[in-house]
Design a protein around this motif. Structure first.
Motif, PDB file in Angstrom:
ATOM      1  N   MET A  69     -10.048  -8.603  -2.011  1.00 52.33           N
ATOM      2  CA  MET A  69      -9.000  -9.586  -1.754  1.00 52.33           C
ATOM      3  C   MET A  69      -9.415 -10.596  -0.699  1.00 52.33           C
ATOM      4  O   MET A  69      -8.810 -11.640  -0.588  1.00 52.33           O
ATOM      5  CB  MET A  69      -7.724  -8.871  -1.315  1.00 52.33           C
ATOM      6  N   ILE A  72     -10.099 -13.754  -2.434  1.00 54.53           N
ATOM      7  CA  ILE A  72      -8.866 -14.411  -2.855  1.00 54.53           C
ATOM      8  C   ILE A  72      -8.151 -14.999  -1.649  1.00 54.53           C
ATOM      9  O   ILE A  72      -7.651 -16.117  -1.692  1.00 54.53           O
ATOM     10  CB  ILE A  72      -7.958 -13.428  -3.619  1.00 54.53           C
ATOM     11  N   LYS A  73      -8.131 -14.250  -0.577  1.00 55.11           N
ATOM     12  CA  LYS A  73      -7.472 -14.736   0.631  1.00 55.11           C
ATOM     13  C   LYS A  73      -8.149 -16.009   1.138  1.00 55.11           C
ATOM     14  O   LYS A  73      -7.467 -16.968   1.506  1.00 55.11           O
ATOM     15  CB  LYS A  73      -7.493 -13.656   1.717  1.00 55.11           C
ATOM     16  N   LEU A  76      -7.161 -18.915  -1.084  1.00 56.53           N
ATOM     17  CA  LEU A  76      -5.799 -19.352  -0.797  1.00 56.53           C
ATOM     18  C   LEU A  76      -5.712 -20.081   0.545  1.00 56.53           C
ATOM     19  O   LEU A  76      -4.983 -21.069   0.673  1.00 56.53           O
ATOM     20  CB  LEU A  76      -4.843 -18.158  -0.827  1.00 56.53           C
ATOM     21  N   THR A  90       0.655 -17.122   2.752  1.00 56.44           N
ATOM     22  CA  THR A  90       0.148 -16.861   1.404  1.00 56.44           C
ATOM     23  C   THR A  90       0.159 -15.381   1.041  1.00 56.44           C
ATOM     24  O   THR A  90      -0.308 -15.010  -0.027  1.00 56.44           O
ATOM     25  CB  THR A  90      -1.299 -17.384   1.267  1.00 56.44           C
ATOM     26  N   ILE A  93       1.661 -14.436  -2.392  1.00 55.51           N
ATOM     27  CA  ILE A  93       0.788 -14.847  -3.499  1.00 55.51           C
ATOM     28  C   ILE A  93      -0.392 -13.894  -3.609  1.00 55.51           C
ATOM     29  O   ILE A  93      -0.790 -13.503  -4.709  1.00 55.51           O
ATOM     30  CB  ILE A  93       0.317 -16.303  -3.311  1.00 55.51           C
ATOM     31  N   GLU A  94      -0.952 -13.513  -2.475  1.00 55.84           N
ATOM     32  CA  GLU A  94      -2.068 -12.554  -2.469  1.00 55.84           C
ATOM     33  C   GLU A  94      -1.651 -11.240  -3.125  1.00 55.84           C
ATOM     34  O   GLU A  94      -2.400 -10.688  -3.935  1.00 55.84           O
ATOM     35  CB  GLU A  94      -2.531 -12.291  -1.038  1.00 55.84           C
ATOM     36  N   ARG A  96       0.757 -10.744  -5.338  1.00 52.25           N
ATOM     37  CA  ARG A  96       0.930 -10.943  -6.779  1.00 52.25           C
ATOM     38  C   ARG A  96      -0.418 -10.998  -7.489  1.00 52.25           C
ATOM     39  O   ARG A  96      -0.590 -10.418  -8.556  1.00 52.25           O
ATOM     40  CB  ARG A  96       1.697 -12.234  -7.059  1.00 52.25           C
ATOM     41  N   LEU A  97      -1.363 -11.717  -6.901  1.00 52.83           N
ATOM     42  CA  LEU A  97      -2.697 -11.809  -7.507  1.00 52.83           C
ATOM     43  C   LEU A  97      -3.390 -10.454  -7.529  1.00 52.83           C
ATOM     44  O   LEU A  97      -4.069 -10.107  -8.493  1.00 52.83           O
ATOM     45  CB  LEU A  97      -3.559 -12.831  -6.757  1.00 52.83           C
ATOM     46  N   GLU A  98      -3.215  -9.691  -6.469  1.00 47.56           N
ATOM     47  CA  GLU A  98      -3.819  -8.362  -6.417  1.00 47.56           C
ATOM     48  C   GLU A  98      -3.271  -7.479  -7.537  1.00 47.56           C
ATOM     49  O   GLU A  98      -4.009  -6.723  -8.171  1.00 47.56           O
ATOM     50  CB  GLU A  98      -3.559  -7.710  -5.061  1.00 47.56           C
ATOM     51  N   ASP A 100      -2.147  -8.504 -10.423  1.00 45.27           N
ATOM     52  CA  ASP A 100      -2.560  -9.033 -11.729  1.00 45.27           C
ATOM     53  C   ASP A 100      -4.066  -9.051 -11.941  1.00 45.27           C
ATOM     54  O   ASP A 100      -4.525  -9.355 -13.034  1.00 45.27           O
ATOM     55  CB  ASP A 100      -2.046 -10.468 -11.902  1.00 45.27           C
ATOM     56  N   LEU A 101      -4.838  -8.754 -10.910  1.00 42.61           N
ATOM     57  CA  LEU A 101      -6.291  -8.904 -10.982  1.00 42.61           C
ATOM     58  C   LEU A 101      -6.956  -7.709 -11.653  1.00 42.61           C
ATOM     59  O   LEU A 101      -6.691  -6.567 -11.305  1.00 42.61           O
ATOM     60  CB  LEU A 101      -6.854  -9.070  -9.562  1.00 42.61           C
TER      61      LEU A 101
END
Length: 118
Positions: A69, A72-73, A76, A90, A93-94, A96-98, A100-101
């Motif tokens: 992450m 991703i962080k 973002l 953020t 959002i992090e 949610r992405l985690e 869905d990843l």
């Protein structure tokens, strides 16, 4: 114009004809120079293709454990800074992405087509 043809022949080669003519007409109108430009552009394309394949292979060699992450962080964080949202949090959002990843192929097994198409 001539300097640009030497530095970025591939890019110049793919410019619209009008831009080529106004920037460096001799490289477009003189057949010998046009052929030289074409060869330089082809050489640059091969170089970029080789570099892209090399970098892709290096990324493929990266262990899955190194993907986290943090990447991703950082993305973002850069995005929010570029958008001028310095105080924006953020973390949601992090999260949610985690969720869905998918980092491994095994994570995809058993998923519905609907889930994978979204």
């Amino acid at each position: 114009g001539q300097h640009f043809c030497t530095l970025a022949p591939l890019e110049f080669f793919h410019f619209p004809l009008l831009v080529q003519l106004t920037t460096s007409p001799q490289d477009v109108l003189v057949p010998r120079r046009r052929e030289k430009l074409r060869k330089l552009a082809f050489s640059r394309a091969r170089f970029l293709e080789h570099r892209a394949l090399s970098e892709s292979a290096q990324r493929m060699d990266t262990n899955e454990s190194e993907i986290s992450m943090v990447t991703i962080k950082e993305l973002l964080q850069n995005a929010k800074m570029n958008m001028g949202l310095h105080d924006y949090d953020t973390s949601s959002i992090e999260n949610r992405l985690e969720a869905d990843l998918f980092l491994k192929v095994a994570h995809l097994h058993g998923r519905s087509v609907e889930c994978l198409s979204n």
